[in-house]
Structures are given as C-alpha cells and as structure tokens.
Design an enzyme around this catalytic site. Structure first.
Site, PDB file in Angstrom:
ATOM      1  N   HIS A   1      19.260   1.238  10.252  1.00 50.25           N
ATOM      2  CA  HIS A   1      19.274   2.627   9.776  1.00 50.25           C
ATOM      3  C   HIS A   1      19.433   3.614  10.920  1.00 50.25           C
ATOM      4  O   HIS A   1      19.199   3.299  12.095  1.00 50.25           O
ATOM      5  CB  HIS A   1      18.006   2.940   8.971  1.00 50.25           C
ATOM      6  CG  HIS A   1      16.737   2.870   9.771  1.00 50.25           C
ATOM      7  ND1 HIS A   1      16.224   3.950  10.462  1.00 50.25           N
ATOM      8  CD2 HIS A   1      15.865   1.851   9.981  1.00 50.25           C
ATOM      9  CE1 HIS A   1      15.093   3.606  11.060  1.00 50.25           C
ATOM     10  NE2 HIS A   1      14.845   2.333  10.787  1.00 50.25           N
TER      11      HIS A   1
ATOM     12  N   CYS B   1      12.089  -2.640  11.402  1.00 51.57           N
ATOM     13  CA  CYS B   1      13.503  -2.388  11.107  1.00 51.57           C
ATOM     14  C   CYS B   1      14.233  -1.966  12.382  1.00 51.57           C
ATOM     15  O   CYS B   1      13.617  -1.695  13.406  1.00 51.57           O
ATOM     16  CB  CYS B   1      13.636  -1.324  10.026  1.00 51.57           C
ATOM     17  SG  CYS B   1      13.098  -1.910   8.401  1.00 51.57           S
TER      18      CYS B   1
END
Length: 399
Positions: free
Chosen positions: A309, A329
C-alpha cells in the site's frame, strides 16, 4: 539275417549322426547364450557407467551453483542412480521450497518430465536470470578464497539460500513479478531476463511485527481505500487512547462500526465499560490523504491480512533509514508507477498523489491478470549494478 544286420547298422549310423548334430546344436546354443549373456552384461555395465558419469557431471555443475550435493550418493543400483540424476537435475532448475515461506498462494508449473529429456551439458542454458548469474559469480569467487574461514563459510551459506530462492521462482514461470526483499528494504519488478523494471524502497514490518515471507499475487487495486484496523491494533494501541480522549478518534479520522457495519457516534458509547475482552465494535479509518494506507492499496491473495500500500507518511522513505516499522504490511515508495505497471496502462498520472480529494469512497480496479508477488528474506543479494550486498539481519533469522 543279413537284412537284420543291415537294418541294425543303418539304425546305429543314423543314431550316431543324430547324436552328433544334437550335440553340436547344444554346444553351439550354449556358446551363443554365453555370448549373449556377456553382451547383455557389458551393455548393462556400460549403461551403469554412463548414468554414474552423468550424475557426476550434474553434481559438479550443481556444486558450482551453490547446491549441497553431499545429499546425492551413488549406489550399485542403476535405477537408484537414475533417480539421483533426476533429483539433481530438478533441483538445479527448480530449487527447494525456502524454509521461511509462511504462505504459498501461487500454483507451481513444474515440468516433471523435463529431467528425463535434459542433459547435464545443457544446464548452462538455464542460467539466464541476470541477478542469479551475478550471484553465482560472487559465490564461486568467494569459494576460491578458501573454506577454512568461518566468516567466508557464513557468507557462502547466505548466498546459497538466495540462489535457491531464485531457482524456486522458476517453479512458477512468471513473465514479470514483484519481489519484496525484507532485509534490503526494497521492491523490484523483474522480467524473465532479470531486468529491473521498477526498483523502489519499501517499509515492512518491525521485528516484533514481522512481515511474513510468501508467494502470492495481486488480486486488484483499491483507490482511496479504507483502513480496516486489525483487531489487535484496535484493542492494544487505539482503545486506551480513545478512552482517554475522544478527540483522538476525530483527529485520526476513525470510524466506529457495530456488528451490523453501521457507524456509531463515539459520543454515545459507554467507553468506561469497554476493555480488550469487551469491545463489540470494529475500527475503520476513513479514506483520504490522511489514511494510513494512503491513496492506493494492492490486495494480495493470502489469509494473513498482508498487502502492499501507499502511505500517508511518504517522507519516511527519505528521512530515515529505518525501513522496518510497519505492523506487517508493506508500504511502497512508488504506488502510482506500480499500479500503472500492474494495470498495463497509464491509469494514474504523477499529480494523482497530490490531489487530496475529500469524501471519496473506495473504488476497486480489476487487473488484466494475476500479478505474481514474492515476499522473501534474502540477506545476500546483488544490486542493480551487480555488486554483492549482505543486508542487516533485521529479524535475527539467519543465526
């Protein structure tokens, strides 16, 4: 009387003749069988020698590629040696599954019949991936310096692990793929030849929130994503702050959702009654420029809630060398460029990241085909110039 003697004599002569030819036939047939057995034995021995020679050739080549060939031993059984040859050849091409893989989401496309058709002399044609070739060169250079030095031996061990990873990638036969190397703090998109199409920095999990290694693929891309806060983060990090001061909720643009996914007014919640074991809500961060996921999210197929992301703290890529500070992440430095490459079209321009549009709802963009992603932990690797690097063992996994 004379006729009888003549008959007996003829019978004796005929018997002797028959006996002679039968004996000759038996002796001749025995010699032929002996000769045939000898020929078959020689053929078998020649075949056994040929298989053994091929195993030695394959093992010598495998050894130069950083493969531990001590596991492959010959025996007097030709069938066993043929299996050994097939195993060596398959490892040279496809490697072994890396031990740190937490999830495998890519389907293997291994040609199980390849080893029966290939010759050890043709193995060099497999070494076409540029970083792999460069790493092999460094491996053999260091090995020539001697094996008695513990530091050199450890370097060789780390290089062998990375060489095996690159062989393992061959199991999936990707045209292009994303490679996230956690210790390097880097993401590269490679093509078949090993050309780096889109190098960039990444920020991955901190040591107590390690990003797991995996093989997976990008499913789709989300514009203006929500951040569905993982439950452990909501309870351990956010709940104490929310109970202390409701302004934290508004400042972070958080939304409190009930079990029916309806947004709840924070002012109407009895915060004193809530705890880590009693929290019937879900926390979500609204989309926008202040969202922790930034403006683009790359959904990865995996059950571990790991994805790539954008970030609302893009300055971290230049202001610090600490690239291991997320909850697991992976934050990417060039989300627009990565999205355009994966989508196969210039969907986003450079100005997209600077447009802070408000009241945007998440929008999912389908991609033309699954885009393979490998998240790995290679301490030894080469950079774009082919220079060998040993990166910091940030997760202390190499000991």
């Amino acid at each position: 009387m004379d006729n009888r003697r003549i008959g007996i004599g003829v019978a004796v002569v005929v018997g002797l003749v028959v006996l002679f030819f039968v004996g000759k036939y038996l002796f001749t047939n025995k010699d032929e069988k002996t000769d045939q057995a000898k020929i078959e034995k020689e053929k078998s021995e020649a075949s056994a020698r040929q298989v053994a020679q091929l195993v030695h050739q394959a093992c010598r080549y495998a050894d130069s590629m950083g493969i531990d060939t001590s596991r492959y031993t010959l025996s007097a059984d030709v069938a066993h040696n043929e299996e050994v040859l097939a195993d060596v050849m398959m490892e040279i091409r496809y490697g072994k599954k890396p031990s740190r893989m937490a999830f495998n989401g890519l389907k293997e496309t291994v040609d199980s019949n390849w080893s029966a058709k290939a010759e050890p002399s043709s193995l060099a044609a497999l070494t076409t991936f540029t970083p792999y070739k460069q790493l092999v060169g460094h491996y053999n250079r260091i090995r020539k310096q001697g094996t008695g030095n513990p530091a050199l031996a450890d370097s060789l061990r780390l290089i062998r692990q990375t060489l095996n990873f690159y062989r393992y990638v061959n199991r999936f036969d990707p045209d292009q793929f994303v490679l996230v190397n956690i210790p390097a703090g880097e993401l590269n998109v490679f093509d078949r030849s090993g050309k780096r199409l889109l190098p960039m920095q990444v920020i991955s999990g901190k040591p107590d929130k390690m990003t797991p290694c995996m093989t997976t693929y990008i499913q789709d891309i989300v514009m203006y994503p929500y951040w569905n806060v993982p439950k452990n983060i909501a309870l351990e990090e956010m709940l104490p702050r929310m109970k202390r001061d409701l302004s934290y909720i508004y400042n972070q643009n958080l939304q409190i959702l009930d079990e029916k996914e309806h947004e709840v007014d924070p002012e109407e919640i009895d915060w004193e009654s809530l705890s880590e074991t009693n929290f019937p809500y879900r926390v979500r961060q609204a989309s926008g420029c202040e969202n922790s996921l930034g403006l683009l999210k790359f959904n990865l197929a995996n059950p571990l809630a790991i994805y790539l992301h954008d970030t609302n703290s893009r300055d971290l890529f230049t202001s610090t060398k600490d690239h291991w500070r997320s909850h697991g992440c992976v934050r990417v430095q060039k989300p627009v460029e990565l999205a355009n490459l994966v989508l196969g079209a210039n969907t986003f321009d450079a100005a997209f990241m600077n447009k802070c549009l408000i009241d945007q709802k998440p929008r999912t963009l389908p991609i033309p085909k699954k885009f393979p992603v490998f998240i790995t932990y290679n301490i030894a690797d080469v950079d774009a110039s082919g220079k060998l690097h040993f990166y910091k063992d940030v997760y202390s996994l190499a000991k």
